[in-house]
Enzyme design. Structure first.
Site, PDB file in Angstrom:
ATOM      1  N   ASP A 187       0.870  -1.163   0.000  1.00  0.00           N
ATOM      2  CA  ASP A 187       0.000   0.000   0.000  1.00  0.00           C
ATOM      3  C   ASP A 187       0.915   1.223   0.000  1.00  0.00           C
ATOM      4  O   ASP A 187       2.121   1.109   0.269  1.00  0.00           O
ATOM      5  CB  ASP A 187      -0.899  -0.018   1.242  1.00  0.00           C
ATOM      6  CG  ASP A 187      -1.782   1.207   1.336  1.00  0.00           C
ATOM      7  OD1 ASP A 187      -2.320   1.640   0.296  1.00  0.00           O
ATOM      8  OD2 ASP A 187      -1.932   1.745   2.452  1.00  0.00           O
ATOM      9  N   ASP A 237      -0.032   5.104   1.101  1.00  0.00           N
ATOM     10  CA  ASP A 237      -0.209   6.030   2.217  1.00  0.00           C
ATOM     11  C   ASP A 237      -0.281   5.279   3.541  1.00  0.00           C
ATOM     12  O   ASP A 237      -1.120   4.397   3.723  1.00  0.00           O
ATOM     13  CB  ASP A 237      -1.478   6.851   2.010  1.00  0.00           C
ATOM     14  CG  ASP A 237      -1.414   7.670   0.733  1.00  0.00           C
ATOM     15  OD1 ASP A 237      -0.458   8.440   0.591  1.00  0.00           O
ATOM     16  OD2 ASP A 237      -2.301   7.516  -0.130  1.00  0.00           O
TER      17      ASP A 237
END
Length: 320
Positions: free
Chosen positions: A84, A86
């Site tokens: 991922d 953020d």
């Protein structure tokens, strides 16, 4: 590491008389030395033990009616590490995306400010455009916002475009650093030929900026990015991870995902992948019960929490 199979009959391990009477057999001293070598070579390796009963006609003189068959295999490397963005690569949300949203709202004179706690709640909604739409639907649309649904979609898209521009400026100035251990883990994976990708609900330009400016162009050219509207449904829907596996040509069960949120974890597990959670500022208290492992961060030595070898261990299987 190639799988290794070792087989000893009970007679070999316990009956020495037949061994002493045969000119080609190993001496007791050599046998014990060989056993010590075997034990040393299997340290740290999972072993599956099964009993095999041979038919009477195939038994050799001096052997028992059963043998112990040991098979051991090193865990395979992951086919891909999927990160991922953020909260995983960079802890961007509180002092990156939130600030950029608020600066955009101020520029457009919307009279809206998202404080730290409110933004934490809004992060339960995957995607910036979806986040703004849900917020305005609940609290009321600004007076200067369009009235029709189609015009509002275009309005939200324009807000998100400006927000992304402001956010990218923060990244290009390197005001938000990589989280500890991210570069190390990516380098370990690339060195071993493991495919690396970033799978995010954020805008593709913002994710590319993080990868290029913070990880550097040499790493960036080896990292595939799946972001933004590349899939119609955002996390916790597994679509982005399914797309990544299909595009990279890998089995989902051989992928290890690094996430920081409950919705990201749900997406990874729904895609049939292993998932390690590295908690971030906004997600520290979320429920990660279904995660394969949970850490505060990846980390670099001497504060390292895990590495590629740990990711590899999650895929360990017994071979009989």
């Amino acid at each position: 590491m190639a799988s290794m199979a070792v087989c000893y009959s009970l007679a070999t391990l316990s009956s020495t008389k037949p061994l002493l009477s045969h000119k080609n057999t190993t001496s007791i001293a050599n046998l014990k030395s060989h056993e010590r070598t075997l034990q040393s070579s299997l340290v740290g390796t999972k072993i599956a033990i099964s009993k095999i009963t041979r038919p009477l006609s195939s038994r050799r003189l001096g052997t028992s009616s059963s043998e112990i068959t040991c098979s051991a295999s090193a865990s395979p490397l992951p086919s891909a590490l999927l990160f991922d963005c953020d909260g995983v690569l960079v802890d961007t949300e509180k002092d990156g995306h939130r600030i950029s949203f608020n600066d955009t709202f101020k520029e457009k004179e919307l009279g809206v400010t998202w404080d730290v706690d409110l933004y934490g709640e809004l992060l339960k909604i995957g995607g910036g455009k979806e986040r703004m739409t849900a917020y305005f639907n609940k609290t009321g649309w600004p007076e200067n916002a369009p009235k029709s649904e189609e015009e509002r979609k275009a309005f939200i898209a324009s807000l998100h475009k400006r927000k992304t521009e402001l956010f990218m400026a923060l990244i290009e100035k390197k005001l938000l650093p990589l989280r500890p251990g991210v570069a190390k883990l990516i380098d370990q994976a690339l060195a071993e030929g493991v495919k690396v990708a970033v799978c995010s609900t954020s805008n593709e330009k913002a994710v590319s900026a993080i990868v290029t400016f913070l990880l550097g162009p040499e790493r960036a050219e080896k990292i595939k990015i799946f972001a933004g509207d590349v899939v119609p449904r955002k996390k916790p829907d597994p679509a982005i991870y399914v797309l990544a596996a299909n595009t990279l040509g890998v089995d989902p069960s051989s992928c290890v995902v690094i996430e920081d949120s409950g919705i990201g974890l749900a997406a990874a597990k729904a895609a049939g992948m292993k998932c390690i959670v590295t908690k971030s500022g906004y997600t520290a208290n979320e429920d990660f019960l279904n995660a394969d492992a949970v850490f505060d961060f990846i980390g670099d030595p001497p504060e390292e929490r895990f590495d590629l070898a740990f990711c590899r261990s999650l895929l360990k299987q017994y071979v009989s």
